[in-house]
Scaffold this active site. Structure first.
Site, short mmCIF file in Angstrom:
data_model
loop_
_atom_site.label_atom_id
_atom_site.label_comp_id
_atom_site.label_asym_id
_atom_site.label_seq_id
_atom_site.Cartn_x
_atom_site.Cartn_y
_atom_site.Cartn_z
N GLU A 188 -18.52 30.52 -48.66
CA GLU A 188 -19.10 29.98 -47.42
C GLU A 188 -19.13 31.05 -46.33
OE1 GLU A 188 -17.28 26.23 -46.27
OE2 GLU A 188 -16.86 25.70 -48.35
N GLU B 54 -9.82 22.47 -49.83
CA GLU B 54 -8.86 22.48 -48.71
C GLU B 54 -7.67 21.56 -48.86
OE1 GLU B 54 -11.31 21.63 -45.28
OE2 GLU B 54 -12.51 23.44 -45.54
C1 GLA Z 1 -15.79 23.50 -44.83
C2 GLA Z 1 -16.49 22.84 -46.01
C3 GLA Z 1 -17.98 23.05 -45.97
C4 GLA Z 1 -18.54 22.82 -44.58
C5 GLA Z 1 -17.80 23.66 -43.59
C6 GLA Z 1 -18.34 23.45 -42.20
O1 GLA Z 1 -15.67 24.84 -44.98
O2 GLA Z 1 -16.02 23.30 -47.24
O3 GLA Z 1 -18.58 22.17 -46.87
O4 GLA Z 1 -18.46 21.46 -44.25
O5 GLA Z 1 -16.43 23.29 -43.61
O6 GLA Z 1 -19.68 23.22 -42.18
#
Ligand code: GLA
Length: 360
Positions: free
Chosen positions: A265, A158
């Site tokens: 994710e 990010e």
């Molecule tokens: C982001 C992070 C993850 C996790 C999510 C929320 O996407 O990359 O590791 O912390 O937020 O759980």
């Protein structure tokens, strides 16, 4: 007569339960098998999930693992030079013993970073030289420990700003190290394990304006010869977004750089996306209605259809958490509002969404 029939049917029912249920349980398809000619199917876990019914489900359904929190900078190096390996080791051991692929997540992020990282011995903001050394020590130590076990690392998480007029996020990493922090992090990781595949990982990667800023960053890195092999699309999605068109366009644009794509994710919130954190309002619904469950199944069906179309460039699809028993979205962005974003329900049973993913 009536009594006889009732007796008979109750006998039949007993027979069905004793014979039928195990049969049904046995015949439940496994995601990892259904998708064996496409890509590994992963799940994000904590060390607490590695025993009992959750472990059983993980072993049956998935073949790739990511640590939900255990490998992040704060949890793994809470004090300078003192590493807490217990949870991360337990997850890696579980993955190795059970034949899973293991993704590493993550080496540098603006969140869950320990406070000491940016503060010098004099209590002031640390210098560029010191911070680079700390970043190098962290990455080298963590990547070397799992060399040969973790095949892919999210090196930077990010780094793109939420503000569309900016490029990189104004995090302490950026403020102290400038653009270098991304390049250096990849170089350190590559030096520690030259065989590991290195990923840049982010969210909202399908929105055209953010997609283009990420593309520009990745292209700059590739042009400079930075050892990057893939892009992680987090895929924290909802029933409304992204559109099929934007999803396809994003996959094609990143893949045009020669990078591999992993959905790192994945979850599908049943609520429309909200930017700001807030508390649940009195009376605000938090129920998975049959309509919502159907919409969610349709969307899961659609996104997996698209994933299958791009199997040549997609090398992993990972769910963020195991089942609706626990999701980070139960608290975010609305605290106290239960969410139901995954394929298995709170009792670990397959939802409609599961069947939409496996039946094609
Ligand atoms: C982001 C992070 C993850 C996790 C999510 C929320 O996407 O990359 O590791 O912390 O937020 O759980």
């Amino acid at each position: 007569m009536f009594l006889n029939l009732t007796k008979k049917s109750s006998f039949l029912l007993t027979l069905c339960i004793s014979v039928g249920l195990p049969y049904l349980a046995f015949s439940q398809p496994a995601l990892k098998e259904v998708y064996q000619d496409y890509f590994p199917i992963g799940v994000a876990v904590g060390a607490r999930n590695l025993t009992g019914d959750e472990a059983k489900l993980i072993k049956k359904q998935f073949n790739s693992i990511t640590a939900e929190n255990a490998m992040k900078m704060g949890p793994i190096q809470p004090v300078e030079g003192k590493f807490y390996w217990k949870d991360a080791d337990a997850i890696v051991d579980f993955a190795m013993q059970n034949g899973f692929k293991m993704r590493g997540h993550n080496l540098s992020w603006h969140e869950q970073t320990p406070k000491w990282m940016f503060i010098g011995k004099d209590g002031k903001t640390v210098s560029k030289t010191v911070l680079l050394q700390r970043l190098k020590d962290h990455i080298t130590t963590v990547v070397s420990r799992y060399k040969g076990k973790i095949y892919a690392w999210d090196v930077i998480n990010e780094a793109i700003d939420d503000d569309p007029t900016k490029s990189l996020r104004q995090s302490p990493w950026y403020q102290i190290l400038g653009d270098d922090f991304i390049i250096k992090a990849f170089e350190y990781a590559h030096a520690a394990d030259p065989d590991a595949q290195l990923f840049y990982n982010d969210y909202n990667t399908e929105f055209p304006e953010k997609r283009d800023r990420i593309y520009t960053l990745l292209k700059r890195m590739i042009d400079k010869g930075v050892p990057i092999h893939g892009v992680g699309l987090q895929a924290h999605w909802s029933l409304q977004e992204p559109s099929a068109e934007n999803l396809r366009a994003a996959i094609e644009r990143y893949a045009s750089l020669g990078l591999k794509i992993q959905f790192t994710e994945l979850d599908l919130s049943i609520y429309p996306w909200e930017k700001n954190k807030r508390a649940r309002k009195p009376g605000e619904s938090a129920i998975l209605t049959p309509e919502l469950e159907q919409q969610q199944a349709d969307r899961y069906g659609l996104v997996f259809k698209i994933f299958r179309e791009y199997k040549d460039v997609i090398t992993n699809v990972t769910f963020w958490n195991i089942s609706d028993r626990y999701s980070w979205l139960d608290e975010y962005p609305v605290s106290g509002r239960k969410n139901y974003p995954l394929l298995f329900d709170t009792k670990l049973q397959p939802k409609k969404a599961f069947w939409a993913v496996v039946n094609f």
